[in-house]
Design a protein around this motif. Structure first.
Motif, mmCIF file in Angstrom:
data_model
loop_
_atom_site.group_PDB
_atom_site.id
_atom_site.type_symbol
_atom_site.label_atom_id
_atom_site.label_comp_id
_atom_site.label_asym_id
_atom_site.label_seq_id
_atom_site.Cartn_x
_atom_site.Cartn_y
_atom_site.Cartn_z
ATOM 1 N N TYR A 1 19.822 -13.009 -38.873
ATOM 2 C CA TYR A 1 18.419 -12.621 -39.045
ATOM 3 C C TYR A 1 17.642 -13.641 -39.872
ATOM 4 N N ARG A 2 18.246 -14.186 -40.919
ATOM 5 C CA ARG A 2 17.554 -15.201 -41.722
ATOM 6 C C ARG A 2 17.287 -16.460 -40.902
ATOM 7 N N ARG A 3 18.281 -16.899 -40.137
ATOM 8 C CA ARG A 3 18.104 -18.108 -39.327
ATOM 9 C C ARG A 3 17.116 -17.867 -38.187
ATOM 10 N N PRO B 1 27.632 -13.830 -39.647
ATOM 11 C CA PRO B 1 27.233 -12.533 -40.212
ATOM 12 C C PRO B 1 25.799 -12.160 -39.805
ATOM 13 N N ILE B 2 25.569 -10.890 -39.545
ATOM 14 C CA ILE B 2 24.280 -10.420 -39.034
ATOM 15 C C ILE B 2 23.131 -10.779 -39.978
ATOM 16 N N GLU C 1 24.233 -9.449 -30.250
ATOM 17 C CA GLU C 1 25.010 -10.255 -29.300
ATOM 18 C C GLU C 1 25.364 -11.618 -29.900
ATOM 19 N N ILE C 2 24.411 -12.209 -30.608
ATOM 20 C CA ILE C 2 24.672 -13.502 -31.245
ATOM 21 C C ILE C 2 25.793 -13.364 -32.263
ATOM 22 N N ASP D 1 21.618 -27.554 -39.927
ATOM 23 C CA ASP D 1 22.243 -26.272 -40.251
ATOM 24 C C ASP D 1 23.096 -25.797 -39.071
ATOM 25 N N LYS D 2 24.390 -25.610 -39.313
ATOM 26 C CA LYS D 2 25.292 -25.246 -38.211
ATOM 27 C C LYS D 2 24.948 -23.892 -37.604
ATOM 28 N N TYR D 3 24.464 -22.958 -38.399
ATOM 29 C CA TYR D 3 24.117 -21.645 -37.858
ATOM 30 C C TYR D 3 22.872 -21.728 -36.970
ATOM 31 N N CYS D 4 21.866 -22.482 -37.401
ATOM 32 C CA CYS D 4 20.667 -22.653 -36.566
ATOM 33 C C CYS D 4 21.032 -23.314 -35.240
ATOM 34 N N ARG D 5 21.844 -24.355 -35.306
ATOM 35 C CA ARG D 5 22.252 -25.034 -34.067
ATOM 36 C C ARG D 5 23.013 -24.090 -33.148
#
Length: 98
Positions: free
Chosen positions: A70-72, A65-66, A57-58, A38-42
């Motif tokens: 939060y889900r990741r 998207p916020i 900050e992330i 998952d690109k967002y997790c990485r």
């Protein structure tokens, strides 16, 4: 031959350390493969690797998207890849832990 997944993490602070995690449980292995694909997790792991960051900050740094952040974060925390702590002013602080 065993059916195992190895995750190797390298930390480039003052010295190089390497951690190897052997995962034999099929469900855990599938979870880890899904997370690292998952690109967002990485991205979240990468930006929190050397310095704790808040979810805001992330989002600011990565343009993720916020709600996705939060889900990741929850996924990474559930799989023990991200530590969550609270500061005195109630800001969520995240740090990659591998």
């Amino acid at each position: 031959m065993t059916d195992s997944l190895y995750l190797i993490s390298t930390n480039n602070t003052l010295q190089t350390t390497q951690q190897t995690f052997k995962i034999q449980d099929l469900e855990k292995k599938d979870n880890m493969l899904e997370i690292v694909s998952d690109k967002y997790c990485r991205t979240i792991l990468e930006v929190t690797k050397f310095k704790p960051k808040s979810a805001t900050e992330i989002t600011s740094e990565t343009k993720i998207p916020i709600s996705t952040v939060y889900r990741r974060i929850q996924t990474l925390h559930d799989n023990k890849l991200l530590a969550i702590s609270w500061e005195i002013n109630w800001i969520l602080v995240l740090q990659c832990i591998f």
